[in-house]
Design a protein around this motif. Structure first.
Motif, PDB file in Angstrom:
ATOM      1  N   ARG A 373       0.828  -1.201   0.000  1.00 19.81           N
ATOM      2  CA  ARG A 373       0.000   0.000   0.000  1.00 19.81           C
ATOM      3  C   ARG A 373       0.864   1.253   0.000  1.00 19.81           C
ATOM      4  N   THR A 374       0.346   2.251  -0.652  1.00 18.81           N
ATOM      5  CA  THR A 374       0.988   3.564  -0.612  1.00 18.81           C
ATOM      6  C   THR A 374       0.574   4.279   0.671  1.00 18.81           C
ATOM      7  N   TYR A 521       9.783  -4.576  12.976  1.00 17.11           N
ATOM      8  CA  TYR A 521       9.739  -3.147  12.668  1.00 17.11           C
ATOM      9  C   TYR A 521      11.122  -2.492  12.799  1.00 17.11           C
ATOM     10  N   SER A 522      11.909  -2.908  13.801  1.00 16.38           N
ATOM     11  CA  SER A 522      13.194  -2.252  14.074  1.00 16.38           C
ATOM     12  C   SER A 522      14.377  -2.940  13.409  1.00 16.38           C
ATOM     13  N   VAL A 523      14.142  -3.935  12.577  1.00 14.37           N
ATOM     14  CA  VAL A 523      15.237  -4.667  11.942  1.00 14.37           C
ATOM     15  C   VAL A 523      15.907  -3.778  10.903  1.00 14.37           C
ATOM     16  N   GLY A 632       1.114  -8.526   8.595  1.00  9.96           N
ATOM     17  CA  GLY A 632       1.188  -7.627   9.737  1.00  9.96           C
ATOM     18  C   GLY A 632       1.326  -6.177   9.333  1.00  9.96           C
ATOM     19  N   ARG A 633       1.979  -5.943   8.188  1.00 10.81           N
ATOM     20  CA  ARG A 633       2.129  -4.567   7.701  1.00 10.81           C
ATOM     21  C   ARG A 633       0.866  -4.047   7.029  1.00 10.81           C
ATOM     22  N   TYR A 639      -1.393   0.998  10.772  1.00 16.33           N
ATOM     23  CA  TYR A 639      -0.804   0.374  11.955  1.00 16.33           C
ATOM     24  C   TYR A 639      -0.193  -0.971  11.567  1.00 16.33           C
ATOM     25  N   GLN A 640       0.666  -1.502  12.441  1.00 18.84           N
ATOM     26  CA  GLN A 640       1.354  -2.732  12.119  1.00 18.84           C
ATOM     27  C   GLN A 640       1.157  -3.747  13.242  1.00 18.84           C
ATOM     28  N   MET A 641       1.019  -5.019  12.837  1.00 23.30           N
ATOM     29  CA  MET A 641       0.904  -6.121  13.783  1.00 23.30           C
ATOM     30  C   MET A 641       2.189  -6.944  13.732  1.00 23.30           C
TER      31      MET A 641
END
Length: 664
Positions: A373-374, A521-523, A632-633, A639-641
């Motif tokens: 998604r944009t 997320y932090s990778v 998840g994205r 928001y992210q799961m």
């Protein structure tokens, strides 16, 4: 397949002596804890005496609740163990308590009217659903003790993953419920103990009425059936009573861990062999044990005791006790036959299937990298002009998920072939529990630990657990049942540890829950490269053990005759599975069913020999985790799961569907 009766050696103390000892110790602690209130008694007007109100409406109801709940859980565990012929069966290990807790959480969020009508009914519905699912899985394997415990673990993990997602999405509403769900005995009136007493009393009468039929099971199910006993009806009735006992307790006070497992074990160790004796003394020991634990919690915690859930502390105490009891359990029948059918040759169709799996994997990888998604929410395929801007952020996450999923899949394949059990997985090994505890320690040692610091602490925690499991495995010649059940105990200790942290009210507990979900997320590029290098190295080592993995499922005797050093091979393979699990846990957290699902998918594709199954599982596991990270994205965009929770939530029902189609 009929299980032989299991027994433990009698201890030096009889059951009455243990009850008296625990009761005396609990009473002494209760007197010490209540001393300040008693000393302040009468220092205020009778109509508003704080000390008097605290004693009459908090301290005494809490004692009564501890006694009633301890007796109920111990009786529930005794019934489970008697009718299933399984000394490790309990409301905790069979997932009954987890089902009730999840049902209450769902009710609070989505159907609060049901909670208002009858909280007990919601809890019983959740317990009944979890029990039905576990027994459906267990029936496929003749209600094997080992398989039932592992089935309960699968259901508990899924309930835990679902609960974690609910907490992350509704943290303002769910944190207090999470604390309550950890098993708090704090009371403000007599409503709960007086409400529990008639319900538990009625079920206890029904349990006593089944004592004589259950005694016939001691001579074996076939012999009992020949004497006119309907074993299936007895099992159904006893399980229904046991589920009711556990469900009422969870509805009232949350999940109290391990009392239902430990109290019956202590009763047998104390010399109670007859069913009637166990039904009498096990509830008494359970009541005294939970009362003593609760008073110990109050004595240690002091002013904070009302916010420290006793249920979590019982699991902290109960897990080491389970580890101590494991070597004393006499041999039981294996969960599956010692030998499988001869392995089919490595034929051309398997190669074609492996190519098909690789093709599906390539499509998933390309979709995760280039489709999404944009910022305004539109679905689009990433154009070449946007690669430089988007791929540096997206690619590290995708490849980290790929490496972690492949490692989990290979570890699961090793464990399932090594133990001849379809339910074995890295989650059972307990290594992810050690990594999570390591991360928790880093959060309390440093104010704001960097990702590298968290990974370092997680690695140390995983190595410690590997060492503990290795030492325990050496004592039993790396017998698969003992090693995996040790992992179950360590995993339960993790749950208790997290419950204590959450109950403390520390905001770092929510950070830890998020990390447990397995967010990528932090990778960054460096972390992703490290994970992929680890995956390549250790998967190549796993491929080098393909001969062991082909021959060990034939049974220890046959493998030894074919030149396999069974104990050494088992130890090295368990160590390899542990290292693979630890490396993956650093990225995707401890909650992931990829290690369970990928070996099944590879087997369903016709890849049955060790080498093609390992390769197919690695591709399937990597693809599944990439798909989970993408989901998840995108599923709650913007928001992210966490990818680990998404894979667990979606993967567990699919895995259960596969297992329901199989027979041992």
């Amino acid at each position: 397949m009929t299980a032989r009766s299991l027994s433990l050696p009698a201890g030096g103390f009889g059951a009455p002596a243990i009850v008296l000892l625990l009761t005396a110790a609990a009473a002494f602690l209760a007197w010490q804890n209540a001393a300040p209130s008693l000393a302040a008694w009468g220092n205020a007007p009778a109509e508003y005496d704080p000390a008097r109100m605290l004693l009459l409406y908090s301290t005494l109801p809490r004692m009564a609740t501890a006694l009633i709940c301890g007796a109920a859980l111990a009786l529930s565990g005794t019934l489970f163990q008697q009718v299933l012929r399984n000394p490790l069966a309990s409301p905790t290990t069979l997932g009954v308590s987890a089902g009730a807790s999840l049902a209450l959480s769902l009710g609070v969020l989505f159907a609060p009217a049901l909670i208002g009508i009858g909280r007990d009914l919601v809890a019983l519905a959740g317990s009944a659903a979890a029990t039905a699912l576990i027994f459906a899985l267990g029936a496929r394997r003749g209600f094997s003790p080992f398989s039932l415990v592992l089935s309960g673990l699968v259901v508990s993990l899924w309930c835990g993953a679902f609960s974690s997602i609910l907490i992350l999405l509704n943290d303002r509403y769910m944190v207090s419920l999470f604390i309550w769900g950890a098993g708090s005995l704090a009371q403000q009136s007599w409503d709960i103990p007086l409400g529990l007493l008639p319900r538990i009393g009625l079920l206890a009468v029904l349990a006593v009425a089944m004592a004589r039929p259950m005694a016939l099971l001691e001579i074996g199910e076939n012999s009992a059936g020949a004497l006119g006993l309907s074993v299936s009806q007895l099992r159904l009735a006893a399980v229904a009573v046991a589920v009711g006992l556990a469900g009422f307790v969870v509805s009232a006070v949350g999940v109290i861990g391990f009392i239902g497992l430990v109290a019956p074990a202590i009763t047998r160790l104390a010399g109670a062999r007859r069913v009637s004796s166990q039904l009498l003394w096990s509830p008494l020991i359970g009541a005294a044990l939970l009362w003593f634990t609760d008073e110990s919690v109050k004595a240690m915690a002091g002013v904070v005791s009302d916010f420290l859930p006793t249920g979590a502390v019982t699991a902290v105490f109960g897990s080491p006790l389970l580890l101590l009891l494991l070597p004393r359990l006499k041999a039981m029948h294996r969960s599956v036959p010692e030998a499988r059918k001869p392995l089919p040759p490595l034929i051309t169709p398997s190669s074609r299937n492996l190519i098909l799996v690789f093709a599906v994997f390539a499509v998933l990888l390309a979709g995760a990298l280039f489709f999404g998604r944009t910022p305004d929410g539109r679905w689009t395929w990433l154009g070449a002009a946007e690669w430089d801007a988007v791929l540096p952020m997206r690619a590290p996450r995708v490849f980290a998920a790929l490496g972690a999923g492949a490692m989990l899949a290979v570890a699961g394949t090793i464990l399932q072939r090594l133990t001849n059990n379809d339910m074995a997985s890295p989650e059972v090994l307990g290594v992810s529990a050690g990594a999570t505890i390591g991360v928790a320690i880093s959060l309390f040692v440093f104010v704001s630990p960097a990702l590298g610091v968290q990974i370092g602490f997680a690695a140390v925690g995983a190595v410690v657990i590997i060492a503990v499991i290795f030492v325990l495995g050496m004592r039993s010649g790396f017998a698969p049942e003992r090693v995996l059940l040790a992992g179950i105990a360590l995993g339960a200790m993790l749950d208790a540890f997290i419950g204590v942290l959450a109950a403390s009210g520390d905001p770092r507990a929510l950070t830890l829950i998020r990390w447990m979900g397995g967010s990528t997320y932090s990778v960054d590029a460096e972390s992703a490269t490290t994970v992929c290098v680890l995956a390549v190295v250790f998967i190549l080592l796993a491929l080098a053990t393909r001969r062991w993995l082909d021959l060990l499922p034939l049974g220890a005797v046959a493998a030894r005759e074919l030149g396999i050093p069974v104990s050494s091979a088992r130890g090295l393979l368990f160590l390899l599975a542990a290292v693979l699990s630890a490396g993956a846990t650093l990225v995707v957290g401890p909650l992931s069913f990829v290690g369970l699902m990928a070996p099944h998918l590879s087997r369903e594709a016709g890849l049955t020999r060790a080498l093609p199954q390992l390769l197919g599982a690695a591709l399937a596991g990597g693809g599944l985790m990439v798909l989970a990270d993408w989901g998840g994205r995108m599923m709650a965009f913007p928001y992210q799961m966490p990818a680990g929770l998404v894979s667990a939530l979606v993967g567990a029902p699919f895995l259960i569907f596969l297992l329901l189609r199989r027979r041992a």
